[in-house]
Design a protein around this motif. Structure first.
Motif, PDB file in Angstrom:
ATOM      1  N   HIS A 211     -15.578  -9.799  45.472  1.00 23.82           N
ATOM      2  CA  HIS A 211     -14.152  -9.494  45.352  1.00 23.82           C
ATOM      3  C   HIS A 211     -13.898  -8.132  44.704  1.00 23.82           C
ATOM      4  O   HIS A 211     -12.782  -7.856  44.259  1.00 23.82           O
ATOM      5  N   ALA A 212     -14.914  -7.275  44.673  1.00 20.92           N
ATOM      6  CA  ALA A 212     -14.761  -5.969  44.027  1.00 20.92           C
ATOM      7  C   ALA A 212     -13.827  -5.068  44.815  1.00 20.92           C
ATOM      8  O   ALA A 212     -13.692  -5.176  46.030  1.00 20.92           O
ATOM      9  N   THR A 213     -13.183  -4.169  44.110  1.00 23.14           N
ATOM     10  CA  THR A 213     -12.379  -3.119  44.734  1.00 23.14           C
ATOM     11  C   THR A 213     -13.075  -1.772  44.577  1.00 23.14           C
ATOM     12  O   THR A 213     -13.259  -1.045  45.530  1.00 23.14           O
ATOM     13  N   SER A 214     -13.481  -1.455  43.348  1.00 20.33           N
ATOM     14  CA  SER A 214     -14.027  -0.131  43.062  1.00 20.33           C
ATOM     15  C   SER A 214     -15.098  -0.220  41.984  1.00 20.33           C
ATOM     16  O   SER A 214     -14.803  -0.114  40.791  1.00 20.33           O
ATOM     17  N   LEU A 215     -16.355  -0.401  42.421  1.00 21.99           N
ATOM     18  CA  LEU A 215     -17.453  -0.372  41.451  1.00 21.99           C
ATOM     19  C   LEU A 215     -17.476   0.957  40.704  1.00 21.99           C
ATOM     20  O   LEU A 215     -17.900   1.020  39.547  1.00 21.99           O
ATOM     21  N   ARG A 216     -17.008   1.984  41.359  1.00 23.20           N
ATOM     22  CA  ARG A 216     -16.953   3.320  40.734  1.00 23.20           C
ATOM     23  C   ARG A 216     -16.126   3.310  39.456  1.00 23.20           C
ATOM     24  O   ARG A 216     -16.449   4.021  38.497  1.00 23.20           O
ATOM     25  N   MET A 217     -15.054   2.528  39.427  1.00 25.60           N
ATOM     26  CA  MET A 217     -14.168   2.511  38.266  1.00 25.60           C
ATOM     27  C   MET A 217     -14.462   1.344  37.328  1.00 25.60           C
ATOM     28  O   MET A 217     -13.714   1.113  36.379  1.00 25.60           O
ATOM     29  N   ILE A 285      -6.659   9.277  34.412  1.00 20.72           N
ATOM     30  CA  ILE A 285      -5.736  10.402  34.577  1.00 20.72           C
ATOM     31  C   ILE A 285      -5.891  11.320  33.372  1.00 20.72           C
ATOM     32  O   ILE A 285      -6.191  10.856  32.262  1.00 20.72           O
ATOM     33  N   ARG A 286      -5.718  12.622  33.594  1.00 26.83           N
ATOM     34  CA  ARG A 286      -5.848  13.598  32.507  1.00 26.83           C
ATOM     35  C   ARG A 286      -4.657  14.561  32.508  1.00 26.83           C
ATOM     36  O   ARG A 286      -4.217  14.982  33.585  1.00 26.83           O
ATOM     37  N   PRO A 287      -4.175  14.960  31.341  1.00 28.28           N
ATOM     38  CA  PRO A 287      -3.263  16.102  31.277  1.00 28.28           C
ATOM     39  C   PRO A 287      -4.079  17.381  31.392  1.00 28.28           C
ATOM     40  O   PRO A 287      -5.136  17.499  30.766  1.00 28.28           O
ATOM     41  N   LYS A 288      -3.607  18.335  32.169  1.00 28.92           N
ATOM     42  CA  LYS A 288      -4.398  19.552  32.423  1.00 28.92           C
ATOM     43  C   LYS A 288      -3.537  20.809  32.300  1.00 28.92           C
ATOM     44  O   LYS A 288      -2.322  20.775  32.436  1.00 28.92           O
ATOM     45  N   ARG A 289      -4.230  21.906  32.101  1.00 28.11           N
ATOM     46  CA  ARG A 289      -3.630  23.240  32.055  1.00 28.11           C
ATOM     47  C   ARG A 289      -4.680  24.220  32.537  1.00 28.11           C
ATOM     48  O   ARG A 289      -5.840  24.122  32.156  1.00 28.11           O
ATOM     49  N   VAL A 290      -4.316  25.126  33.416  1.00 25.40           N
ATOM     50  CA  VAL A 290      -5.254  26.153  33.878  1.00 25.40           C
ATOM     51  C   VAL A 290      -5.668  26.993  32.674  1.00 25.40           C
ATOM     52  O   VAL A 290      -4.809  27.463  31.904  1.00 25.40           O
ATOM     53  N   ILE A 291      -6.981  27.163  32.500  1.00 19.96           N
ATOM     54  CA  ILE A 291      -7.479  27.880  31.329  1.00 19.96           C
ATOM     55  C   ILE A 291      -7.728  29.351  31.649  1.00 19.96           C
ATOM     56  O   ILE A 291      -7.967  29.719  32.787  1.00 19.96           O
ATOM     57  N   ARG A 292      -7.649  30.150  30.608  1.00 20.45           N
ATOM     58  CA  ARG A 292      -7.975  31.564  30.728  1.00 20.45           C
ATOM     59  C   ARG A 292      -9.475  31.757  30.528  1.00 20.45           C
ATOM     60  O   ARG A 292     -10.166  30.862  30.053  1.00 20.45           O
ATOM     61  N   ARG A 293      -9.961  32.917  30.878  1.00 16.20           N
ATOM     62  CA  ARG A 293     -11.393  33.202  30.771  1.00 16.20           C
ATOM     63  C   ARG A 293     -11.876  32.983  29.332  1.00 16.20           C
ATOM     64  O   ARG A 293     -11.330  33.541  28.377  1.00 16.20           O
ATOM     65  N   VAL A 311      -5.169  13.004  38.655  1.00 18.37           N
ATOM     66  CA  VAL A 311      -5.443  11.599  38.949  1.00 18.37           C
ATOM     67  C   VAL A 311      -6.909  11.475  39.340  1.00 18.37           C
ATOM     68  O   VAL A 311      -7.373  12.145  40.262  1.00 18.37           O
ATOM     69  N   ARG A 312      -7.650  10.594  38.657  1.00 17.43           N
ATOM     70  CA  ARG A 312      -9.101  10.564  38.781  1.00 17.43           C
ATOM     71  C   ARG A 312      -9.658   9.221  39.266  1.00 17.43           C
ATOM     72  O   ARG A 312     -10.871   9.043  39.294  1.00 17.43           O
ATOM     73  N   CYS A 313      -8.779   8.296  39.645  1.00 25.93           N
ATOM     74  CA  CYS A 313      -9.258   6.938  39.961  1.00 25.93           C
ATOM     75  C   CYS A 313      -9.344   6.662  41.453  1.00 25.93           C
ATOM     76  O   CYS A 313      -9.553   5.508  41.849  1.00 25.93           O
TER      77      CYS A 313
END
Length: 421
Positions: A211-217, A285-293, A311-313
């Protein structure tokens, strides 16, 4: 009128049409036998360190395809398709390698034979490789070969508090995404060789849970006993930043035992703290911001705020050539807006623990008839909870269809309702 509907009425068509999205898709390179390709990242695909669209994730054998930022769902998928086709053609011209279609990995060699990503001899390139070496020591290389789709999403004029409100609701409700789109209920037996597990033999070398959906998660996927002790709070940017800062600086005995360098002075990991870098923290899920060098992701977030969510799931869809379909992206748009607009009370350590238990339960047993989940200290029927969420999504899909013209968002929601039924 509900608070969700009143907030939705405040969103203009202009803002709804200004939603932006991008995709990062991971895939293993494999041989026709179904075993991992152990060759270096093909030179014909460009530099894994600097190419804007094609790089590697953990392993030299694990491709990552990246789109730009797009206003339209189809435009985003069109770019992913073009990059995908280029990679497939390049692999075909170079030999007989292909891209594995599933999230759970193909036939794997011994753990230490899985090649770690190499990015040259620059300081940045070496740091990326040392980080991956550390991941291998901490979690094993096999776990790092799991692949998925990351969906990056933003809407203009959303502040930090609103993004974290969205994230809290997403974490509460992401069980629904595992039910609807989980596509990794089975895995090659090589993945669990030498490990304790509860998988059952399906056929030949294929193991599964009925009955698995996502072994990955689930517990066999991107999970960490060390990180499970982290009760990261998403109540504000300050609380989230403090939680991650603590994990980045807190010594962890098991990782101190690994050591920072080996006998020859080569790095075994970047640090002996609970997290080497921010990206090591696993989450749906993660909050993100483009980073500078040269900038650290946490510093960028604290200085300039949340720019988008990742979104990472999402599992790779093995029935779609590029791993994901347009209706899925449109449903994600609806779902993320629902998470943004619905009331989102602060999280608590107790709720954070319950969310983790719900995720593991749905990953392993999400298609089990009568499965119940934890909500507000009580157990509720998964299907009933999911139906309530989908009902709340209906006015959002209608608003998006009105903004864009057509019925694509409503159709995506109808497909989700049918799938849950």
């Amino acid at each position: 009128m509900s608070s969700l509907q009143s907030r939705l009425k405040e969103l203009s068509s202009v803002r709804l049409k200004a939603i932006r999205r991008g995709i990062e898709k991971e895939s293993l390179r494999v041989r026709p036998s179904g075993h991992l390709a152990l060759t270096p990242h093909p030179q014909a695909l460009g530099s894994a360190l600097t190419h804007p669209n094609i790089t590697t994730d953990f392993s030299e054998s694990q491709l990552e395809l990246i789109t730009g930022v797009h206003a339209g769902v189809q435009e985003c998928l069109d770019e992913l398709t073009q990059v995908h086709q280029f990679v497939v053609q390049t692999l075909r011209e170079a030999g007989d390698e292909m891209m594995w279609v599933a999230s759970m990995p193909c036939g794997l060699p011994a753990d230490d034979a899985i090649p770690i990503g190499r990015y040259g001899t620059s300081n940045v390139g070496l740091a990326k490789s040392f980080y991956r070496t550390g991941l291998g020591h901490r979690y094993g290389r096999r776990m790092q070969t799991i692949s998925g789709i990351h969906y990056n999403w933003s809407m203009p004029d959303i502040g930090n508090d609103e993004y974290f409100s969205l994230i809290r609701n997403f974490r509460r409700h992401s069980f629904l995404l595992l039910c609807l789109f989980g596509a990794s209920p089975a895995v090659c037996s090589s993945f669990v060789a030498g490990r304790s597990h509860e998988l059952q033999e399906l056929r030949g070398q294929t193991m599964h849970l009925p009955h698995a959906t996502s072994l990955r998660m689930g517990r066999l996927g991107y999970q960490s006993d060390a990180q499970s002790a982290l009760a990261v709070s998403y109540n504000s940017l300050d609380s989230y930043g403090a939680s991650l800062q603590d994990a980045l600086t807190r010594p962890y005995p098991a990782y101190e035992a690994i050591g920072l360098r080996d006998a020859e002075g080569q790095y075994r990991q970047l640090a002996t703290s609970l997290l080497q870098i921010e990206n090591e923290f696993y989450g749906t899920i993660r909050p993100k911001r483009v980073i500078r060098r040269g900038e650290r992701p946490l510093h960028a977030l604290r200085e300039r705020g949340v720019e988008y969510v990742e979104v990472r799931c999402m599992d790779l869809d093995p029935f779609e050539r590029i791993g994901i379909a347009a209706p899925t992206l449109r449903f994600l748009d609806v779902f993320l807006l629902h998470c943004l607009l619905e009331e989102s009370p602060p999280d608590t350590p107790g709720e954070i623990a319950a969310i983790g238990r719900n995720q593991n339960r749905v990953a392993a047993r999400g298609r089990e008839p009568g499965l119940r989940l934890e909500r507000h200290g009580q157990e509720v029927d998964l299907i009933e909870w999911g139906q309530q969420l989908l009902a709340g999504c209906k006015p959002i899909a209608a608003a998006l269809d009105a903004a864009h013209g057509g019925t694509a968002y409503g159709d995506a929601l109808k497909a989700a309702v049918a799938a849950l039924d």
